[in-house]
Design a protein around this motif. Structure first.
Motif, PDB file in Angstrom:
ATOM      1  N   PHE A  74      40.709  37.399  47.566  1.00 13.67           N
ATOM      2  CA  PHE A  74      41.741  37.427  46.523  1.00 13.67           C
ATOM      3  C   PHE A  74      42.746  38.558  46.788  1.00 13.67           C
ATOM      4  CE2 PHE A  74      43.227  38.969  42.326  1.00 13.67           C
ATOM      5  CZ  PHE A  74      43.984  37.869  41.976  1.00 13.67           C
ATOM      6  N   LEU A  75      42.246  39.688  47.245  1.00 12.59           N
ATOM      7  CA  LEU A  75      43.144  40.805  47.559  1.00 12.59           C
ATOM      8  C   LEU A  75      44.137  40.397  48.666  1.00 12.59           C
ATOM      9  CD1 LEU A  75      43.793  43.737  46.807  1.00 12.59           C
ATOM     10  CD2 LEU A  75      42.140  44.497  48.509  1.00 12.59           C
ATOM     11  N   CYS A 114      44.052  37.393  34.071  1.00 15.71           N
ATOM     12  CA  CYS A 114      42.967  36.404  34.178  1.00 15.71           C
ATOM     13  C   CYS A 114      42.493  36.172  32.752  1.00 15.71           C
ATOM     14  CB  CYS A 114      41.842  36.964  35.054  1.00 15.71           C
ATOM     15  SG  CYS A 114      40.478  35.789  35.269  1.00 15.71           S
ATOM     16  N   ASP A 162      33.340  32.137  35.465  1.00 14.74           N
ATOM     17  CA  ASP A 162      33.469  33.485  34.923  1.00 14.74           C
ATOM     18  C   ASP A 162      33.797  34.504  36.015  1.00 14.74           C
ATOM     19  OD1 ASP A 162      32.287  34.659  32.060  1.00 14.74           O
ATOM     20  OD2 ASP A 162      32.420  36.113  33.673  1.00 14.74           O
ATOM     21  N   PHE A 163      34.633  35.436  35.657  1.00 16.91           N
ATOM     22  CA  PHE A 163      35.024  36.534  36.540  1.00 16.91           C
ATOM     23  C   PHE A 163      33.778  37.215  37.130  1.00 16.91           C
ATOM     24  CE2 PHE A 163      38.645  39.936  36.514  1.00 16.91           C
ATOM     25  CZ  PHE A 163      38.433  40.177  37.860  1.00 16.91           C
ATOM     26  N   THR A 164      32.754  37.380  36.278  1.00 15.36           N
ATOM     27  CA  THR A 164      31.557  38.122  36.721  1.00 15.36           C
ATOM     28  C   THR A 164      30.739  37.343  37.748  1.00 15.36           C
ATOM     29  OG1 THR A 164      30.229  37.231  34.918  1.00 15.36           O
ATOM     30  CG2 THR A 164      31.363  39.314  34.499  1.00 15.36           C
ATOM     31  N   LEU A 194      32.179  35.824  40.332  1.00 15.54           N
ATOM     32  CA  LEU A 194      32.901  35.830  41.607  1.00 15.54           C
ATOM     33  C   LEU A 194      32.044  36.490  42.679  1.00 15.54           C
ATOM     34  CD1 LEU A 194      36.645  36.882  41.081  1.00 15.54           C
ATOM     35  CD2 LEU A 194      35.759  34.699  41.920  1.00 15.54           C
ATOM     36  N   LYS A 195      32.061  35.923  43.877  1.00 17.28           N
ATOM     37  CA  LYS A 195      31.320  36.521  44.992  1.00 17.28           C
ATOM     38  C   LYS A 195      32.183  37.573  45.671  1.00 17.28           C
ATOM     39  CE  LYS A 195      28.742  32.258  45.653  1.00 17.28           C
ATOM     40  NZ  LYS A 195      28.676  30.997  46.415  1.00 17.28           N
ATOM     41  N   LYS A 196      31.503  38.518  46.315  1.00 17.65           N
ATOM     42  CA  LYS A 196      32.231  39.612  46.957  1.00 17.65           C
ATOM     43  C   LYS A 196      33.298  39.098  47.917  1.00 17.65           C
ATOM     44  CE  LYS A 196      28.658  43.168  46.796  1.00 17.65           C
ATOM     45  NZ  LYS A 196      27.742  44.029  47.592  1.00 17.65           N
ATOM     46  N   LEU A 232      36.326  37.810  46.133  1.00 18.91           N
ATOM     47  CA  LEU A 232      37.170  38.865  45.571  1.00 18.91           C
ATOM     48  C   LEU A 232      37.991  39.542  46.677  1.00 18.91           C
ATOM     49  CD1 LEU A 232      37.834  40.207  42.861  1.00 18.91           C
ATOM     50  CD2 LEU A 232      36.146  41.953  43.399  1.00 18.91           C
ATOM     51  N   LEU A 233      37.360  39.801  47.810  1.00 23.51           N
ATOM     52  CA  LEU A 233      38.103  40.424  48.918  1.00 23.51           C
ATOM     53  C   LEU A 233      39.185  39.490  49.423  1.00 23.51           C
ATOM     54  CD1 LEU A 233      35.238  42.247  50.858  1.00 23.51           C
ATOM     55  CD2 LEU A 233      36.938  43.237  49.303  1.00 23.51           C
ATOM     56  N   VAL A 243      46.816  38.378  46.986  1.00 20.56           N
ATOM     57  CA  VAL A 243      47.741  39.244  46.242  1.00 20.56           C
ATOM     58  C   VAL A 243      48.750  39.864  47.205  1.00 20.56           C
ATOM     59  CG1 VAL A 243      47.926  41.362  44.862  1.00 20.56           C
ATOM     60  CG2 VAL A 243      46.082  39.742  44.400  1.00 20.56           C
TER      61      VAL A 243
END
Lengths: 149, 149
Positions: A58-59, A82, A46-48, A50-52, A55-56, A62
């Motif tokens: 992931f940026l 997503c 789940d998206f929720t 995701l660890k910090k 996510l960073l 991108v």
């Protein structure tokens, strides 16, 4: 039941690059030239969840991927999503995090002897339009993006 | 040219909550009950220009909003997307970052005297299906989500 994500992770031929937490593959379906899938390396439902740091990271994915695809094919923008709908086709859904990215083009683009035309430019992508190019073309698209990383 | 994002930011009636960097609005279009738009507070054209603290704050939004909508309407999953196609309908595109979230439902759901049925469950959402409920129902949906925050 076809799962493009599972197919991708078992088929390294489409692999483009990876970061600490994510892997990037060229999608088989290339109606929007350069379409890719970005998959979290660990199984996370789940998206929720995701660890910090994921996510960073992931940026970073991108930024790196968009920069490369802009250099390769010069799209005007990118559509990110997503969704994870396919996992819910099963009685016991077992989704895991991945993102789709579709480059979007104002002008026709020629690549590997083919013409790609984004007929929905400035509108929502058309999920029903599918274009499965042959393996040779698929590898040329992948190699072009890899060169431009 | 209709821009749902601009309409939302000028119409606080749909406002649900905000964090340091983001605002959340109920979307006017409610085919997928509880559909919302999450808008960055500062004008930022591109996903790649998001700052780390904005992205981490976005994860808080996702967690808070999904938790509330799960409590309100019990969807099976959420489809998230960052598209920004509409901005490219103009000669000088001026996109700014926002995300769409569509809750997805396995079962029919009754709310405010209406029945919502997600006929594409476990498949890609159908962007062509639109359901504009009346203002009274829209406000009831918004209030229900706000109560469950």
């Amino acid at each position: 039941m076809e799962c493009e994500i599972c197919n991708l992770s078992n088929n390294n031929k489409n692999f483009i690059f990876e970061t600490k937490f994510w892997k990037v593959y060229l999608a088989y379906e290339q109606y929007y030239l350069g379409r890719c899938v970005v998959q979290l390396k660990r199984h996370c439902r789940d998206f929720t969840e995701l660890k910090k740091e994921e996510l960073l990271d992931f940026l970073k994915v991108v930024k790196k991927l968009e920069k490369a695809i802009r250099k390769s094919f010069n799209p005007q923008l990118f559509n990110w999503s997503c969704l994870m709908n396919n996992a819910f086709k099963f009685k016991k859904p077992n989704p895991y995090i991945h993102f789709h990215v579709r480059p979007r083009y104002k002008r026709e683009i020629e690549f590997a002897g083919l013409t790609f035309k984004d007929q929905e430019f400035a509108h929502h992508y058309d999920n029903k339009k599918k274009r499965y190019v042959n393996k040779d073309v698929l590898m040329k698209i992948k190699e072009k993006i890899k060169e431009d990383l």
